[in-house]
Design a protein around this motif. Structure first.
Motif, PDB file in Angstrom:
ATOM      1  N   HIS A 213       0.830  -1.214   0.000  1.00  0.00           N
ATOM      2  CA  HIS A 213       0.000   0.000   0.000  1.00  0.00           C
ATOM      3  C   HIS A 213       0.867   1.269   0.000  1.00  0.00           C
ATOM      4  O   HIS A 213       0.732   2.136   0.863  1.00  0.00           O
ATOM      5  CB  HIS A 213      -0.943   0.024   1.216  1.00  0.00           C
ATOM      6  CG  HIS A 213      -2.021  -0.987   1.156  1.00  0.00           C
ATOM      7  ND1 HIS A 213      -3.265  -0.740   0.614  1.00  0.00           N
ATOM      8  CD2 HIS A 213      -2.042  -2.276   1.556  1.00  0.00           C
ATOM      9  CE1 HIS A 213      -4.007  -1.827   0.693  1.00  0.00           C
ATOM     10  NE2 HIS A 213      -3.283  -2.778   1.254  1.00  0.00           N
ATOM     11  N   CYS A 214       1.748   1.358  -0.983  1.00  0.00           N
ATOM     12  CA  CYS A 214       2.609   2.528  -1.060  1.00  0.00           C
ATOM     13  C   CYS A 214       2.994   2.803  -2.514  1.00  0.00           C
ATOM     14  O   CYS A 214       2.944   1.911  -3.366  1.00  0.00           O
ATOM     15  CB  CYS A 214       3.873   2.347  -0.214  1.00  0.00           C
ATOM     16  SG  CYS A 214       4.976   1.048  -0.812  1.00  0.00           S
ATOM     17  N   GLU A 224       9.135   7.774   0.027  1.00  0.00           N
ATOM     18  CA  GLU A 224       8.777   8.260   1.362  1.00  0.00           C
ATOM     19  C   GLU A 224       8.511   9.761   1.388  1.00  0.00           C
ATOM     20  O   GLU A 224       7.793  10.256   2.262  1.00  0.00           O
ATOM     21  CB  GLU A 224       9.896   7.931   2.337  1.00  0.00           C
ATOM     22  CG  GLU A 224      10.131   6.436   2.513  1.00  0.00           C
ATOM     23  CD  GLU A 224      11.268   6.173   3.463  1.00  0.00           C
ATOM     24  OE1 GLU A 224      10.980   5.936   4.671  1.00  0.00           O
ATOM     25  OE2 GLU A 224      12.437   6.207   3.036  1.00  0.00           O
ATOM     26  N   HIS A 243      -5.969   4.952  -4.564  1.00  0.00           N
ATOM     27  CA  HIS A 243      -4.687   4.673  -3.919  1.00  0.00           C
ATOM     28  C   HIS A 243      -4.147   5.931  -3.233  1.00  0.00           C
ATOM     29  O   HIS A 243      -3.540   5.851  -2.164  1.00  0.00           O
ATOM     30  CB  HIS A 243      -3.665   4.171  -4.945  1.00  0.00           C
ATOM     31  CG  HIS A 243      -4.092   2.945  -5.680  1.00  0.00           C
ATOM     32  ND1 HIS A 243      -4.721   1.893  -5.053  1.00  0.00           N
ATOM     33  CD2 HIS A 243      -3.984   2.595  -6.991  1.00  0.00           C
ATOM     34  CE1 HIS A 243      -4.977   0.941  -5.944  1.00  0.00           C
ATOM     35  NE2 HIS A 243      -4.544   1.354  -7.129  1.00  0.00           N
ATOM     36  N   ASP A 246      -5.877   6.293   0.002  1.00  0.00           N
ATOM     37  CA  ASP A 246      -5.311   5.305   0.919  1.00  0.00           C
ATOM     38  C   ASP A 246      -3.994   5.823   1.482  1.00  0.00           C
ATOM     39  O   ASP A 246      -3.736   5.776   2.691  1.00  0.00           O
ATOM     40  CB  ASP A 246      -5.109   3.994   0.156  1.00  0.00           C
ATOM     41  CG  ASP A 246      -4.632   2.850   1.049  1.00  0.00           C
ATOM     42  OD1 ASP A 246      -4.372   3.089   2.242  1.00  0.00           O
ATOM     43  OD2 ASP A 246      -4.501   1.727   0.534  1.00  0.00           O
ATOM     44  N   ASN A 247      -3.160   6.349   0.606  1.00  0.00           N
ATOM     45  CA  ASN A 247      -1.853   6.853   1.014  1.00  0.00           C
ATOM     46  C   ASN A 247      -1.972   8.047   1.966  1.00  0.00           C
ATOM     47  O   ASN A 247      -1.271   8.135   2.972  1.00  0.00           O
ATOM     48  CB  ASN A 247      -1.054   7.238  -0.236  1.00  0.00           C
ATOM     49  CG  ASN A 247       0.235   7.935   0.097  1.00  0.00           C
ATOM     50  OD1 ASN A 247       0.301   9.168   0.080  1.00  0.00           O
ATOM     51  ND2 ASN A 247       1.264   7.164   0.415  1.00  0.00           N
ATOM     52  N   GLU A 249      -4.453   8.730   3.924  1.00  0.00           N
ATOM     53  CA  GLU A 249      -4.995   8.274   5.210  1.00  0.00           C
ATOM     54  C   GLU A 249      -3.894   7.653   6.063  1.00  0.00           C
ATOM     55  O   GLU A 249      -3.847   7.866   7.290  1.00  0.00           O
ATOM     56  CB  GLU A 249      -6.110   7.260   4.979  1.00  0.00           C
ATOM     57  CG  GLU A 249      -6.771   6.790   6.259  1.00  0.00           C
ATOM     58  CD  GLU A 249      -7.929   5.825   5.997  1.00  0.00           C
ATOM     59  OE1 GLU A 249      -8.453   5.269   6.984  1.00  0.00           O
ATOM     60  OE2 GLU A 249      -8.299   5.650   4.816  1.00  0.00           O
ATOM     61  N   ARG A 250      -2.995   6.903   5.433  1.00  0.00           N
ATOM     62  CA  ARG A 250      -1.896   6.280   6.172  1.00  0.00           C
ATOM     63  C   ARG A 250      -0.879   7.323   6.637  1.00  0.00           C
ATOM     64  O   ARG A 250      -0.232   7.156   7.675  1.00  0.00           O
ATOM     65  CB  ARG A 250      -1.194   5.245   5.298  1.00  0.00           C
ATOM     66  CG  ARG A 250      -2.020   3.987   5.059  1.00  0.00           C
ATOM     67  CD  ARG A 250      -1.379   3.104   4.001  1.00  0.00           C
ATOM     68  NE  ARG A 250      -2.116   1.859   3.853  1.00  0.00           N
ATOM     69  CZ  ARG A 250      -1.825   0.728   4.497  1.00  0.00           C
ATOM     70  NH1 ARG A 250      -0.798   0.689   5.332  1.00  0.00           N
ATOM     71  NH2 ARG A 250      -2.542  -0.352   4.324  1.00  0.00           N
ATOM     72  N   ASP A 252       2.017   8.049   5.390  1.00  0.00           N
ATOM     73  CA  ASP A 252       3.404   7.569   5.381  1.00  0.00           C
ATOM     74  C   ASP A 252       4.197   8.056   4.176  1.00  0.00           C
ATOM     75  O   ASP A 252       5.240   7.501   3.833  1.00  0.00           O
ATOM     76  CB  ASP A 252       3.434   6.033   5.461  1.00  0.00           C
ATOM     77  CG  ASP A 252       2.596   5.370   4.376  1.00  0.00           C
ATOM     78  OD1 ASP A 252       2.078   6.089   3.496  1.00  0.00           O
ATOM     79  OD2 ASP A 252       2.453   4.139   4.417  1.00  0.00           O
TER      80      ASP A 252
END
Length: 382
Positions: A213-214, A224, A243, A246-247, A249-250, A252
């Motif tokens: 998931h990155c 990063e 995606h 998703d990114n 929300e994470r 990271d």
């Protein structure tokens, strides 16, 4: 503010290319145009610098108003799924250059007036920061220039470096003119001057690792931190938008610039500013409704002056083509730019880095400043 006609250096092409400006030719005349320069007094530059700092203050207030009002944020034609990520990034203040270019009208007499803020993917950066300074040092060494842009960018990278990973990926599209490539390369130079490692990558080469998931680069290395010279309003409408959510929300991946820049770079911010600060000397009246007086119609998401029209006495006197407009328009009162030479109407690009005024570049074009505009250097004389 005086426009002075000059004789270009005989080897100017080689000199600007040596500084990294490989894209310097326009359709009718050079994009980098040292056949003229603008002379400003110190007092005029002080007024431009003060207006730039003041406009940044106004944008902070306008941004807070937008993220605090769901109905207002809906006016920006931003997909609803990204409203919460915008609010969260605004509050979190992730590492960023927080840089941009205020495009201003100025005639040397009245107060500088804001046209718009290019702060998500601003270009004309290398020419403003480096090329015109080198030109000044050679041609007018005794004069000054409103220009600390290079030093400010390096200092800002150095300031945020402790919050960044060892490597920052720097992405752009493969544009035919090379303008984006030049800007991305220069920003890599400023980051590396601050001790930050960088990796270049084309936007279309960025991939998604479904298991981890990155986002990844061409070598399948996790990204990063990403400086992207690519508009957020395009990103959120790509096929990989799920995606992207998703990114975000994470949390990271450090996006430079952050997703909240979609507010400031959107023309819908202009009516918000006018509603918050009516009559402010550095603003032009702006609204979502068609005004009765002379006005400029601007799509919310247009770039390089596309789909802009100038309306006088109910008639369109100038307009540009493009692919924007379905998202809606705002209307800004017409500011009559000075015609410094036949067909040459200067727009000042006043830069900020982390909110502080850092320099100026000038572009000349016809009544509408578009991607055919020419960059003309400046000096401070007296």
């Amino acid at each position: 503010m005086i426009r002075e006609t000059l004789s270009p250096r005989s080897d100017w092409r080689a000199r600007v290319e040596a500084l990294g400006l490989i894209w310097h030719e326009g359709e009718q005349r050079p994009y980098w145009d040292e056949s003229a320069c603008y002379r400003f007094t110190r007092g005029e530059v002080d007024r431009i610098e003060a207006a730039t700092g003041e406009l940044y203050r106004l944008f902070l207030a306008a941004g807070e108003a937008v993220v605090s009002d769901p109905a207002l944020l809906n006016r920006f034609a931003i997909p609803a799924a990204f409203h919460d990520p915008i609010r969260e990034a605004w509050e979190a203040e992730p590492p960023s250059l927080n840089f941009g270019r205020f495009d201003l009208g100025f005639d040397g007499g009245d107060a500088p007036r804001l046209f718009e803020f290019n702060c998500d993917t601003p270009t004309s950066l290398l020419e403003a920061a480096v090329v015109q300074w080198a030109w000044k040092e050679e041609c007018f060494p005794a004069l000054d220039q409103f220009n600390s842009l290079h030093e400010a960018l390096v200092a800002r990278w150095r300031e945020i470096a402790p919050d960044l990973p060892a490597t920052v990926h720097v992405a752009h599209v493969a544009d035919l003119a090379g303008e984006d490539a030049v800007t991305a390369a220069y920003l890599r130079d400023t980051a590396e001057a601050a001790g930050i490692g960088t990796v270049p990558i084309l936007m279309e080469r960025i991939g998604w690792d479904h298991d981890a998931h990155c986002f990844v680069d061409e070598a399948d290395v996790r990204i990063e931190a990403l400086f992207k010279l690519y508009p957020w309003e395009w990103l959120v409408r790509e096929d990989f938008a799920p995606h992207l959510l998703d990114n975000l929300e994470r949390g990271d991946l450090i996006w430079i610039e952050p997703v909240w820049k979609m507010i400031w770079s959107n023309k819908a911010i202009l009516p918000v500013l006018w509603d918050l600060f009516p009559g402010h000397p550095n603003l032009l009246p702006a609204s979502f409704a068609v005004p009765q007086g002379d006005a400029v119609a601007k799509p919310l998401l247009s770039r390089e002056g596309a789909n802009v029209s100038i309306r006088r006495a109910g008639s369109i006197v100038a307009e540009t083509a493009g692919v924007y407009g379905d998202e809606g328009y705002i209307f800004q009162s017409l500011y009559r730019l000075p015609e410094a030479a036949p067909g040459c109407f200067p727009v000042l690009g006043s830069w900020v880095v982390d909110g502080a005024p850092a320099g100026m570049g000038i572009r000349e074009d016809g009544l509408i400043t578009s991607n055919t505009a020419r960059f003309v250097p400046h000096v401070i004389d007296g």
